[in-house]
Design an enzyme around this catalytic site. Structure first.
Site, PDB file in Angstrom:
ATOM      1  N   ASP A  14      -3.636  -5.352  -4.954  1.00 35.11           N
ATOM      2  CA  ASP A  14      -3.988  -4.411  -6.022  1.00 35.11           C
ATOM      3  C   ASP A  14      -3.921  -5.033  -7.409  1.00 35.11           C
ATOM      4  OD1 ASP A  14      -4.584  -2.421  -4.287  1.00 35.11           O
ATOM      5  OD2 ASP A  14      -2.786  -1.216  -4.674  1.00 35.11           O
ATOM      6  N   ARG A  94      12.162  -0.698 -12.316  1.00 42.45           N
ATOM      7  CA  ARG A  94      11.028  -0.339 -13.181  1.00 42.45           C
ATOM      8  C   ARG A  94      11.311  -0.386 -14.677  1.00 42.45           C
ATOM      9  NH1 ARG A  94       7.588  -1.998  -9.642  1.00 42.45           N
ATOM     10  NH2 ARG A  94       7.461  -0.726  -7.782  1.00 42.45           N
ATOM     11  N   ASP A 123       6.712   5.580  -9.650  1.00 45.01           N
ATOM     12  CA  ASP A 123       6.786   4.345 -10.422  1.00 45.01           C
ATOM     13  C   ASP A 123       5.904   4.366 -11.674  1.00 45.01           C
ATOM     14  OD1 ASP A 123       8.735   3.091  -8.915  1.00 45.01           O
ATOM     15  OD2 ASP A 123       7.281   2.446  -7.415  1.00 45.01           O
ATOM     16  N   SER A 174       3.542  -0.187   2.772  1.00 45.74           N
ATOM     17  CA  SER A 174       3.653  -0.512   1.353  1.00 45.74           C
ATOM     18  C   SER A 174       5.123  -0.838   1.111  1.00 45.74           C
ATOM     19  CB  SER A 174       3.219   0.693   0.516  1.00 45.74           C
ATOM     20  OG  SER A 174       3.810   0.593  -0.755  1.00 45.74           O
TER      21      SER A 174
HETATM   22  N1  ARG Z   1      10.409   6.107  -3.064  1.00 46.34           N
HETATM   23  C1  ARG Z   1      10.971   5.056  -3.845  1.00 46.34           C
HETATM   24  C2  ARG Z   1      11.070   5.457  -5.295  1.00 46.34           C
HETATM   25  O1  ARG Z   1      10.372   6.311  -5.742  1.00 46.34           O
HETATM   26  C3  ARG Z   1      10.244   3.755  -3.698  1.00 46.34           C
HETATM   27  C4  ARG Z   1       8.838   3.716  -4.224  1.00 46.34           C
HETATM   28  C5  ARG Z   1       8.048   2.465  -3.892  1.00 46.34           C
HETATM   29  N2  ARG Z   1       7.939   2.305  -2.478  1.00 46.34           N
HETATM   30  C6  ARG Z   1       7.111   1.467  -1.839  1.00 46.34           C
HETATM   31  N3  ARG Z   1       7.245   1.383  -0.557  1.00 46.34           N
HETATM   32  N4  ARG Z   1       6.239   0.764  -2.457  1.00 46.34           N
HETATM   33  O2  ARG Z   1      11.868   4.889  -6.004  1.00 46.34           O
END
Ligand code: ARG
Length: 400
Positions: A14, A94, A123, A174
């Site tokens: 991506d 993040r 995110d 993912s």
């Molecule tokens: N659910 C988690 C959060 O919101 C992780 C998000 C990213 N997960 C991923 N498999 N890319 O913090």
């Protein structure tokens, strides 16, 4: 002359497509920024890939120590666990990535930053809101939120633009990972009835295959920060990595969580967080020893609030600063040693000691040396039960 954009770049499909897309759609010159918080195996390869795809500059920042010291350990001191299950690895990464995007944009004189988050997760909120807090003048573009391509279309786009797509069948999941944990979703995991297949796990052994004997680990804390393992002092990053490798092989740290996203969706995520699970448990056990009942109860409420705030992208806020000050104050005497037993997927606290322990043997013991005056209980119970007796006297129907 076209403007510059700083793109948070993981090296995946991506964000690689985003390099080309930002140039085509917005006529921007792309500077990529890859942040290493324990997630990037080969920084140089990622840098080269960014340049090959068309970035004018490819920067990498090593931020493991900052991540652990300034984000993970404050969350550990707070006992921040979202909805009682998720130690917040992705959520803690993040704000740091956002801060580095902002710093880089300032250095490079870019007025735009970009990231690869989609439009339905947490995110995007965390990065956008953090950038807004630190540099409201910056514009944020999230290509994957805008381009409305399916995964197939993204692959087609990549192929037609000569962007390397991994030849192996792309992982059906993912995945986001950093030093504090791995988050895995999508594929068969989207059916909440499916048990996670073994191939989602990388850091933890299946409890069926872990050693037949338990292992023990002693963790020293100083003011709520873990400082040594089995008596050996370790720097923060090395300590977390070591806990991770010692505990993952006992199958500790697997979490299967149906969670409530900020955008209103329930989602199912699998987490692997051996170090986080063990350190959080040990830290709480030490607090049980050195904090009073009142401190513990109130701190648990703050912990839930703090976890929500981290999850909801509000790291760079006055509210977090205030909660952090409270948490910091609670850690004055959170110094001591916790002994954990790791066996077949379980982490058990089996020993605790601290120079500030409020556990008083002479008060607790039923053996010789008992210093508790049992006869004083009578008077205490008399007062404690007073409102109960009053109620029964005045409202004679016995409560059910
Ligand atoms: N659910 C988690 C959060 O919101 C992780 C998000 C990213 N997960 C991923 N498999 N890319 O913090």
């Amino acid at each position: 002359m076209s403007e510059k954009v700083v793109l948070a770049y993981s090296g995946g499909l991506d964000t690689s497509v985003a390099i080309k897309w930002l140039a085509e759609k917005y006529n921007l010159k792309v500077i990529t920024l890859t942040v290493d918080i324990g997630n990037v195996p080969d920084l140089e390869a990622i840098r080269q890939k960014a340049l090959k795809v068309g970035a004018i500059k490819a920067l990498v920042v090593e931020a493991k120590e900052t991540f652990i010291k300034s984000f993970v350990f404050p969350a550990l001191q707070a006992d921040a666990i979202y909805e009682g299950q998720y130690p917040l690895a992705t959520a803690l990464g993040r704000p740091l990535i956002a801060r580095l995007l902002v710093e880089t944009a300032k250095k490079e004189k870019a007025r735009v930053v970009a990231h690869g988050c989609t439009g339905k997760g947490n995110d995007q909120v965390r990065i956008d809101v953090s950038v807004a807090a630190l540099a409201p003048e910056l514009k944020v573009i999230a290509p994957a939120r805008e381009w409305k391509m399916t995964r197939e279309q993204t692959i087609k786009y990549a192929q037609s633009h000569k962007i390397p797509v991994p030849i192996t069948k792309a992982s059906p999941y993912s995945i986001d990972e950093n030093l504090w944990g791995r988050s895995i979703e999508c594929g068969v995991l989207e059916d909440t009835w499916n048990e996670p297949p073994e191939d989602v796990f990388l850091w933890t052994k299946s409890p069926e295959k872990t050693p037949a004997r338990p292992a023990y680990l002693e963790i020293d804390f100083n003011k709520g920060i873990p400082v040594s393992l089995d008596g050996r002092k370790l720097e923060p990053v090395a300590l977390v990595q070591k806990v991770h490798s010692l505990t993952g092989k006992h199958g500790v740290g697997r979490i299967d969580h149906v969670e409530n996203r900020l955008v209103g969706i329930k989602s199912r995520e699998i987490y692997e967080a051996p170090a986080a699970v063990v350190l959080l448990k040990a830290h709480q056990a030490l607090e049980d020893l050195v904090l009073t009942k009142g401190q513990l109860r109130f701190k648990a409420r703050v912990a839930a609030e703090y976890a929500d705030l981290i999850y909801n992208g509000l790291w760079f806020t006055g509210m977090r600063q205030d909660l952090a000050a409270y948490v910091e104050s609670t850690q004055r005497y959170v110094t001591g040693t916790i002994r954990v037993k790791l066996f077949k997927g379980n982490c058990q606290i089996v020993g605790r000691k601290s120079p500030y322990s409020l556990y008083d043997y002479s008060l607790a013991t039923y053996d010789k040396g008992d210093a508790f005056d049992q006869s004083a209980s009578l008077g205490f119970i008399h007062i404690w039960g007073l409102p109960v007796r009053t109620q029964t006297r005045v409202q004679p129907e016995p409560p059910e």
